[in-house]
Design a protein around this motif. Structure first.
Motif, PDB file in Angstrom:
ATOM      1  N   TRP A 208      45.375  91.666 -31.296  1.00 33.35           N
ATOM      2  CA  TRP A 208      46.271  92.483 -31.733  1.00 33.35           C
ATOM      3  C   TRP A 208      47.548  92.020 -31.832  1.00 33.35           C
ATOM      4  O   TRP A 208      48.363  92.200 -32.978  1.00 33.35           O
ATOM      5  N   LEU A 209      47.991  90.874 -31.163  1.00 31.64           N
ATOM      6  CA  LEU A 209      49.222  90.382 -31.431  1.00 31.64           C
ATOM      7  C   LEU A 209      49.298  89.340 -32.853  1.00 31.64           C
ATOM      8  O   LEU A 209      50.293  89.461 -33.544  1.00 31.64           O
ATOM      9  N   SER A 210      48.333  88.843 -33.118  1.00 33.55           N
ATOM     10  CA  SER A 210      47.850  88.106 -34.307  1.00 33.55           C
ATOM     11  C   SER A 210      48.192  89.183 -35.385  1.00 33.55           C
ATOM     12  O   SER A 210      48.738  88.832 -36.422  1.00 33.55           O
ATOM     13  N   LEU A 211      47.631  90.311 -35.370  1.00 33.81           N
ATOM     14  CA  LEU A 211      47.611  91.281 -36.432  1.00 33.81           C
ATOM     15  C   LEU A 211      49.006  91.789 -36.694  1.00 33.81           C
ATOM     16  O   LEU A 211      49.494  91.636 -37.570  1.00 33.81           O
ATOM     17  N   SER A 216      54.460  90.430 -39.993  1.00 29.18           N
ATOM     18  CA  SER A 216      55.523  90.306 -39.791  1.00 29.18           C
ATOM     19  C   SER A 216      56.023  91.475 -38.980  1.00 29.18           C
ATOM     20  O   SER A 216      57.380  91.799 -39.330  1.00 29.18           O
ATOM     21  N   ALA A 217      55.302  92.043 -38.214  1.00 28.85           N
ATOM     22  CA  ALA A 217      55.729  93.314 -37.551  1.00 28.85           C
ATOM     23  C   ALA A 217      56.008  93.194 -36.149  1.00 28.85           C
ATOM     24  O   ALA A 217      56.488  94.301 -35.511  1.00 28.85           O
ATOM     25  N   HIS A 218      56.002  92.103 -35.420  1.00 29.59           N
ATOM     26  CA  HIS A 218      55.847  91.877 -34.047  1.00 29.59           C
ATOM     27  C   HIS A 218      57.155  92.335 -33.617  1.00 29.59           C
ATOM     28  O   HIS A 218      57.301  93.081 -32.580  1.00 29.59           O
ATOM     29  N   GLU A 219      58.485  91.924 -34.120  1.00 32.71           N
ATOM     30  CA  GLU A 219      59.629  92.281 -33.326  1.00 32.71           C
ATOM     31  C   GLU A 219      59.969  93.726 -33.735  1.00 32.71           C
ATOM     32  O   GLU A 219      60.711  94.449 -32.866  1.00 32.71           O
ATOM     33  N   MET A 220      59.743  94.124 -34.805  1.00 31.44           N
ATOM     34  CA  MET A 220      60.126  95.570 -35.088  1.00 31.44           C
ATOM     35  C   MET A 220      59.314  96.587 -34.129  1.00 31.44           C
ATOM     36  O   MET A 220      59.683  97.473 -33.759  1.00 31.44           O
ATOM     37  N   TYR A 221      57.925  96.080 -34.046  1.00 29.56           N
ATOM     38  CA  TYR A 221      57.097  96.783 -33.109  1.00 29.56           C
ATOM     39  C   TYR A 221      57.572  96.924 -31.727  1.00 29.56           C
ATOM     40  O   TYR A 221      57.547  98.094 -31.220  1.00 29.56           O
ATOM     41  N   ASN A 222      57.963  95.830 -31.206  1.00 31.32           N
ATOM     42  CA  ASN A 222      58.563  95.541 -29.822  1.00 31.32           C
ATOM     43  C   ASN A 222      59.909  96.357 -29.632  1.00 31.32           C
ATOM     44  O   ASN A 222      60.129  96.999 -28.497  1.00 31.32           O
ATOM     45  N   TYR A 225      58.009 100.212 -29.462  1.00 25.73           N
ATOM     46  CA  TYR A 225      57.082 100.280 -28.185  1.00 25.73           C
ATOM     47  C   TYR A 225      57.269  99.287 -27.173  1.00 25.73           C
ATOM     48  O   TYR A 225      57.396  98.087 -27.143  1.00 25.73           O
ATOM     49  N   LYS A 226      56.801  99.902 -26.113  1.00 28.66           N
ATOM     50  CA  LYS A 226      57.088  98.854 -24.874  1.00 28.66           C
ATOM     51  C   LYS A 226      55.962  97.786 -24.436  1.00 28.66           C
ATOM     52  O   LYS A 226      55.961  96.868 -23.794  1.00 28.66           O
ATOM     53  N   ARG A 227      54.767  98.116 -24.948  1.00 31.72           N
ATOM     54  CA  ARG A 227      53.576  97.422 -24.576  1.00 31.72           C
ATOM     55  C   ARG A 227      52.612  97.492 -25.806  1.00 31.72           C
ATOM     56  O   ARG A 227      52.668  98.198 -26.805  1.00 31.72           O
ATOM     57  N   VAL A 228      51.847  96.192 -25.990  1.00 32.18           N
ATOM     58  CA  VAL A 228      50.856  96.231 -27.170  1.00 32.18           C
ATOM     59  C   VAL A 228      49.784  97.052 -26.937  1.00 32.18           C
ATOM     60  O   VAL A 228      48.787  96.934 -25.936  1.00 32.18           O
ATOM     61  N   ASP A 229      49.812  98.118 -27.867  1.00 31.38           N
ATOM     62  CA  ASP A 229      48.638  99.073 -27.617  1.00 31.38           C
ATOM     63  C   ASP A 229      47.884  99.330 -29.004  1.00 31.38           C
ATOM     64  O   ASP A 229      48.562  99.591 -29.912  1.00 31.38           O
ATOM     65  N   PRO A 230      46.505  99.387 -29.126  1.00 31.42           N
ATOM     66  CA  PRO A 230      46.119  99.532 -30.435  1.00 31.42           C
ATOM     67  C   PRO A 230      46.267 100.763 -31.153  1.00 31.42           C
ATOM     68  O   PRO A 230      46.628 100.898 -32.367  1.00 31.42           O
ATOM     69  N   THR A 231      46.363 101.914 -30.222  1.00 34.09           N
ATOM     70  CA  THR A 231      46.899 103.154 -31.123  1.00 34.09           C
ATOM     71  C   THR A 231      48.271 103.140 -31.458  1.00 34.09           C
ATOM     72  O   THR A 231      48.412 103.568 -32.475  1.00 34.09           O
ATOM     73  N   ASP A 232      49.097 102.590 -30.600  1.00 35.47           N
ATOM     74  CA  ASP A 232      50.544 102.464 -31.233  1.00 35.47           C
ATOM     75  C   ASP A 232      50.689 101.255 -32.373  1.00 35.47           C
ATOM     76  O   ASP A 232      51.282 101.782 -33.443  1.00 35.47           O
ATOM     77  N   ILE A 233      49.992 100.305 -32.463  1.00 34.85           N
ATOM     78  CA  ILE A 233      49.926  99.404 -33.617  1.00 34.85           C
ATOM     79  C   ILE A 233      49.314  99.976 -34.820  1.00 34.85           C
ATOM     80  O   ILE A 233      49.864  99.882 -36.121  1.00 34.85           O
TER      81      ILE A 233
END
Length: 322
Positions: A208-211, A216-222, A225-233
């Protein structure tokens, strides 16, 4: 504006966006593969499924090894969607409309193409002499591809008038980007991790992190959202209104470009391309992530790809068909 010019601008930008997305897919998967053990044998084949080129790949290669997949997606002349072929086609489209784009745009694209062409030649010569290897600075090469695509976009933004040429550029760019966002989501959800026993595992988290990194969404996602969650992604990449690689954002940009091209502000009648885009954007506005998962994410992403193909066909019919 001639339909020939509009079509060349549209496809030039689609091909450049496609090359950038492929470089993202390959590089993130390469980095991820370094973190995984040999118990994950299918790490590369899903990339070929994602691009929709699995039949051609299986005709040309005997196994989905990292070397074969990377070669197919980067340098294969027989693959119309390889990075090399995308840049060749983008450059040819640019060449036919030199008078409609800036000299700076042409120089950036031409130098970009020559870089990839030269790198490809060296790669193939070394592969023939020493056997294929992944040690030829793959990540550096792919990083240069991404930076060159972004340089082209920045140069385009800054050196041509924001008129019809500009808006057809945006149409091609955002239609391609929306399509590739659906495909990376589908790859993870439906193909890459088919076992329910792996859900919530370290492998699941890494994928999911690789996705997120692929988009190029890792920083903006963080930031949201507070945690890596498939629904939130999925929510972030489908419905977010401000992230430039979300499907909603892409469709919204396409709608605005179509309205400017079609002269809606002058009271001209709407066309089917506008209607298809507006209808789908309104549908996205009415969606929420719970309803999407209730339908099934894979099925929902399939529906998005069908809608994008429909919008693309209406654009072709309205503007490019004589």
């Amino acid at each position: 504006m001639l339909s020939r010019v509009a079509e060349s601008v549209f496809w030039m930008n689609r091909y450049i966006e496609r090359a950038e997305n492929y470089s993202r897919f390959i590089d993130v998967n390469h980095q991820l593969s370094l973190d995984l053990n040999e118990e994950v044998p299918n790490q590369w084949l899903p990339l070929v499924h994602t691009t929709g080129d699995i039949e051609l790949f299986e005709k040309r290669y005997s196994s989905p090894s990292p070397v074969n997949v990377i070669r197919f997606m980067t340098f294969d002349e027989e693959n119309p969607n390889s990075i090399f072929q995308c840049l060749s086609r983008a450059r040819e489209n640019a060449r036919t409309i030199r008078e409609n784009i800036s000299t700076s745009m042409w120089e950036v694209l031409n130098e970009f193409y020559l870089f990839v062409k030269d790198y490809r030649k060296v790669y193939l010569e070394n592969a023939e002499a020493h056997g294929d290897t992944l040690s030829m600075g793959l990540s550096e090469f792919l990083s240069t591809v991404r930076k060159s695509c972004q340089s082209f976009y920045g140069c385009s933004d800054a050196t041509i008038s924001h008129d019809e040429v500009w808006n057809f550029s945006l149409l091609g760019r955002f239609l391609e980007r929306a399509d590739k966002t659906t495909r990376i989501l589908d790859m993870k959800y439906f193909i890459l991790l088919p076992s329910v026993h792996d859900v919530g595992s370290t492998l699941d988290l890494l994928q999911w992190l690789s996705l997120l990194k692929s988009a190029s969404a890792h920083e903006m996602y963080n930031q949201k959202y507070k945690r890596v969650d498939p629904t939130d992604i999925a929510e972030f990449l489908i419905l977010n209104e401000t992230f430039p690689r979300s499907i909603f954002f892409c469709i919204q940009e396409m709608q605005e470009a179509l309205e400017k091209i079609s002269g809606i502000k002058e009271g001209l009648p709407r066309n089917l391309a506008q209607d298809a885009t507006t209808v789908y954007l309104n549908r996205l506005r009415s969606e929420n992530i719970k309803s999407i998962f209730d339908k099934g994410l894979h099925e929902y992403l399939d529906d998005i790809q069908i809608e994008l193909n429909h919008i693309g066909s209406k654009i072709v019919e309205r503007f490019f068909t004589n």
